[in-house]
Design a protein around this motif. Sequence first.
Motif, mmCIF file in Angstrom:
data_model
loop_
_atom_site.group_PDB
_atom_site.id
_atom_site.type_symbol
_atom_site.label_atom_id
_atom_site.label_comp_id
_atom_site.label_asym_id
_atom_site.label_seq_id
_atom_site.Cartn_x
_atom_site.Cartn_y
_atom_site.Cartn_z
ATOM 1 N N GLU B 2 0.813 -1.216 0.000
ATOM 2 C CA GLU B 2 0.000 0.000 0.000
ATOM 3 C C GLU B 2 0.849 1.270 0.000
ATOM 4 O OE1 GLU B 2 -3.673 1.839 -0.130
ATOM 5 O OE2 GLU B 2 -3.260 -0.304 -0.209
ATOM 6 N N LYS B 5 2.577 2.845 -3.410
ATOM 7 C CA LYS B 5 1.784 3.346 -4.535
ATOM 8 C C LYS B 5 2.186 4.803 -4.751
ATOM 9 C CE LYS B 5 -2.601 0.899 -4.125
ATOM 10 N NZ LYS B 5 -4.021 1.067 -3.755
ATOM 11 N N ASP B 8 -1.932 6.991 -7.894
ATOM 12 C CA ASP B 8 -3.129 6.173 -7.755
ATOM 13 C C ASP B 8 -4.275 6.860 -8.490
ATOM 14 O OD1 ASP B 8 -4.785 4.222 -7.029
ATOM 15 O OD2 ASP B 8 -4.811 4.662 -4.870
ATOM 16 N N GLN B 10 -8.097 6.885 -9.329
ATOM 17 C CA GLN B 10 -9.284 6.263 -8.737
ATOM 18 C C GLN B 10 -10.525 6.618 -9.538
ATOM 19 O OE1 GLN B 10 -9.105 7.812 -4.764
ATOM 20 N NE2 GLN B 10 -7.487 6.398 -4.123
ATOM 21 N N HIS B 11 -11.107 5.621 -10.139
ATOM 22 C CA HIS B 11 -12.405 5.752 -10.824
ATOM 23 C C HIS B 11 -12.432 6.924 -11.805
ATOM 24 C CE1 HIS B 11 -13.743 2.763 -8.011
ATOM 25 N NE2 HIS B 11 -13.309 3.517 -7.023
ATOM 26 N N ASP B 24 -14.524 4.761 -15.748
ATOM 27 C CA ASP B 24 -14.282 4.234 -14.405
ATOM 28 C C ASP B 24 -12.959 3.462 -14.339
ATOM 29 O OD1 ASP B 24 -14.891 3.914 -11.745
ATOM 30 O OD2 ASP B 24 -15.900 1.990 -12.078
ATOM 31 N N SER B 26 -9.402 2.571 -12.875
ATOM 32 C CA SER B 26 -8.591 2.665 -11.668
ATOM 33 C C SER B 26 -7.273 1.946 -11.911
ATOM 34 C CB SER B 26 -9.306 2.029 -10.474
ATOM 35 O OG SER B 26 -10.447 2.791 -10.164
ATOM 36 N N TYR B 28 -2.946 1.809 -10.231
ATOM 37 C CA TYR B 28 -1.900 2.437 -9.431
ATOM 38 C C TYR B 28 -0.535 2.105 -9.989
ATOM 39 C CZ TYR B 28 -1.279 -2.110 -7.226
ATOM 40 O OH TYR B 28 -1.033 -3.428 -7.011
ATOM 41 N N GLY B 61 -13.574 11.183 -10.712
ATOM 42 C CA GLY B 61 -12.436 10.419 -10.236
ATOM 43 C C GLY B 61 -11.316 11.302 -9.707
ATOM 44 N N LYS B 62 -10.320 10.652 -9.115
ATOM 45 C CA LYS B 62 -9.241 11.374 -8.452
ATOM 46 C C LYS B 62 -7.890 10.896 -8.929
ATOM 47 C CE LYS B 62 -11.267 12.306 -3.926
ATOM 48 N NZ LYS B 62 -11.289 11.744 -2.582
ATOM 49 N N ASP B 69 -3.963 14.500 -3.131
ATOM 50 C CA ASP B 69 -4.892 14.607 -4.256
ATOM 51 C C ASP B 69 -4.427 15.748 -5.171
ATOM 52 O OD1 ASP B 69 -6.922 14.884 -6.021
ATOM 53 O OD2 ASP B 69 -8.534 14.930 -4.531
ATOM 54 N N THR B 71 -5.709 16.142 -8.370
ATOM 55 C CA THR B 71 -6.648 16.177 -9.501
ATOM 56 C C THR B 71 -6.805 17.577 -10.086
ATOM 57 O OG1 THR B 71 -7.833 14.498 -8.252
ATOM 58 C CG2 THR B 71 -8.892 15.317 -10.240
#
Lengths: 276, 361, 263
Positions: B2, B5, B8, B10-11, B24, B26, B28, B61-62, B69, B71
Amino acid sequence: MKNRNKMPLLAAPYGVWSVAFIVIPLIMILYYGFTSKADGSFTFENIALIAKSDNLKALGLSVVLSLISTVICLLIAYPLALILKALKFKGSSFLIMIIILPMWMNSLLRTIAWQNILENTGILNNILTFFGLPKAHIINTNKAIIIGMVYDFLPFMILPINNVIQKIDDDVINAARDLGANYFQTIIRVILPLSLPGVISGITMVFVPALTTFVISTILGGSKILLIGNVIEQYFQYIYNWNAGSGLSLVLMVFIFISMALVNKYDKEDEVSAAF
Amino acid sequence: MENNKLIDLQHITKSYDGEMILDDLSLYIRENEFLTLLGPSGCGKTTTLRIIGGFEKPDKGKVIFDGKDITNLAPNERQLNTVFQKYALFTNMTIADNIAFGLKIKGKSKSYINDKIKYALKLVNLQGYENRMPDSLSGGQQQRIAIARAIVNEPKVLLLDEPLGALDLKMRQDMQYELKRLKNELGITFIYVTHDQEEALTMSDTIMVMNKGYIQQIGTPEKIYNEPENAFVADFIGESNIIPATMIEDKLVEILGAKWQCVDEGFGKNKPVDVVIRPEDIDLVEPDKGIIKGRVTSLIFKGVHYEMEVEANGFEWLVHSTDLSPVGAEVGIYVNPFDIQIMNRPESDDEKAVSELEKED
Amino acid sequence: MAKRFFMKLYVALVVIFLYAPIAVLIVLSFNASKSRAKWGGFTTDWYTRLFSNAGIMDAFKNTIIIALISAVVATILGTAASIGMNRMKRLPKTVMLGITNIPMLNADIVTGISLMLLFIAFKIGLGFKAVLISHITFNIPYVILSVMPKLRQTSRARYEAALDLGAKPAYAFFKVVLPDIMPGVISGFILAFTMSIDDFIITYFTRGTQVDTLSTKIYSEVRKGIKPEMYALSTLLFVTVLVLLVIVNRRNAYLEEKQKKKI
């Protein structure tokens, strides 16, 4: 092989034409400019006319007003081109059409319409009065002439600048951003230098006609304001002293040659043509 | 796992003009990984890269970078750099100024910048090019400058968008080694976009195969090549024979009317499946010793091997072999059970994207 | 997205600035009062009277005839010159392109005066012929600058392929080269036509006393007041071009859409 050698002959008619109607006429101006009206002898007196205070004042005013107008055009056109690029507007060729379209309404009439807008009892002042603002006295002042110049020549600034800016690869701009430049730094360090040829050709395409106009000053400046173009027009159309008029035209051509030299330095062949 | 990463996603969802590019997604990326996004044009791989680089905003998503973050951060606020497809060098600047661009923005000292330029040019084998203009360089040289310009900023991640696409074959192969070497020397993460499967197999630690905005398979090059999860991956990566078949029971499959031993289990009984057999895994043997019989219909010499087509039980088998069987010869086809790869038939939505591939090509 | 809104607002303001005078002129063409200064109610009189105003109709006819002839001649001379120059050696090509740039970059007043001096000195005289020659002269460079880039884009290989397949040079030219550069030729023609219609200064110096185009007629009326029929005529011209433009644009959009569907 034979054919290839014959091809350049196609340019011959235009070659003859351009010598007869471009080169020789310029020699005529040189000839008249350097000869005396009285006896046709060689003289500098026509050129020296520029030193006369009225003429010098007219030239000075022309230079100042056309410089101001050029700067204003640049300040309007450059952001516009940047915005058109940023918006990635699909119909940007349509928008350019919109900018060219006004040229189809006679330019003299469009300038006359500015009388209506700027007059003391004109549209602008009506709007100002409506909002309770003081009236603006613009018509028959230098301000009116500047507005007229900016209006008439703005498309000639927009088109070449827009052309070079739209051609800049999006990824070059992305690369600058990627390397840490913010939007402003990207403009200064990357977009501006890359668009310089367009800016230069825009500047000359506005500055030269603005410097030499006599129409805008006649329509929007009343009879009080004389530009160098008005002075030359008078020598030809009213005083009938072609030698004097040619002499002053030669002085004007010095400015034009400087502009041309600038264009040649910065422009590759393509750029001027692409501007249209 | 974990904690390493580095990036990452996400969605992530992205569409242009109502057309779905990424749905969608995802994904990493671990620190120091060489990840390749591989797929045909329009599969969403470049959009994914541009979202990581900050040139596109996802609709949903992010993007998490190093636990934060990012984004909504602009590209200049991100600690990663991009090598663009057509190099995107600043044609108004010298090579040195191109490389120094990012450092000058950050206000580094002159001596630091000069050292960095020297170091970067040495790294890409272009010493002495400081005062040249980009236009005077070849495509391969320009590409190396683009890489130098990016890496002097010491990014944690280098994004490469089909960087070798505009180069000729020889140059491309040289640059593949060059990139691999750079990656090892710099010890940073590479995210690499390409449509060239060979490039992907040669260079990557991990390959993500994409089609129509969906991830088809993620894995090591060996895994992707040897154990494709579906017909799309099998077809896109290398050449292969993809044949509809029926799984009779565990370890037994019926292909073109004959029964073949295989090693896969758990598909159920009498289930329709697809099998993938790589051309180099097919052995041409004497007619009676094979599982089915066929006739050679064409033969081409390819340098390292012969490429043959064999007509057997109504299917054109593609065979690679160093042994020659002349056109017209009758042969038997044998495949080692271990080399028969069984795949589910497409059922779900993103598997359907797969079957549309054939129409596209 | 506030930023996008302000961007669009900026574009809109520029467009308003460019079109404000045009709106004024269109309004004036429906103004019942003869004076520019006040609104006297709505009328379409000027549009009907326009056709019986011999002075304006004459000037209009001259404008169109001069624009048409000068644009056609300039397009032919300019296209031929471009093809010729394209195959020239470096030096003569540079010289000719340099001369071509003169009327483009020079001030109109200088061009006008120089031509006027020429016509008088060589006894050609001022008038219709002089205006026509002048317009052809300043139109050719626009044609050349539209055609040259297209010529540079067309590959010589295709022309040579046509020759290789047995075509005579003239046939190869009309079948292979000309279709390639046609867009440039057409835009050169349109540009030349536009420039000719909108020209005032050069016409002003070369027209003598008898010939009037719309521009020179307007200029002579500046002091005593423009006849409202003139507003009506220019409105008609403007609307015609606008409609043509919209049609062309629609058609292009339609063709593009069709192309897309094919793929």
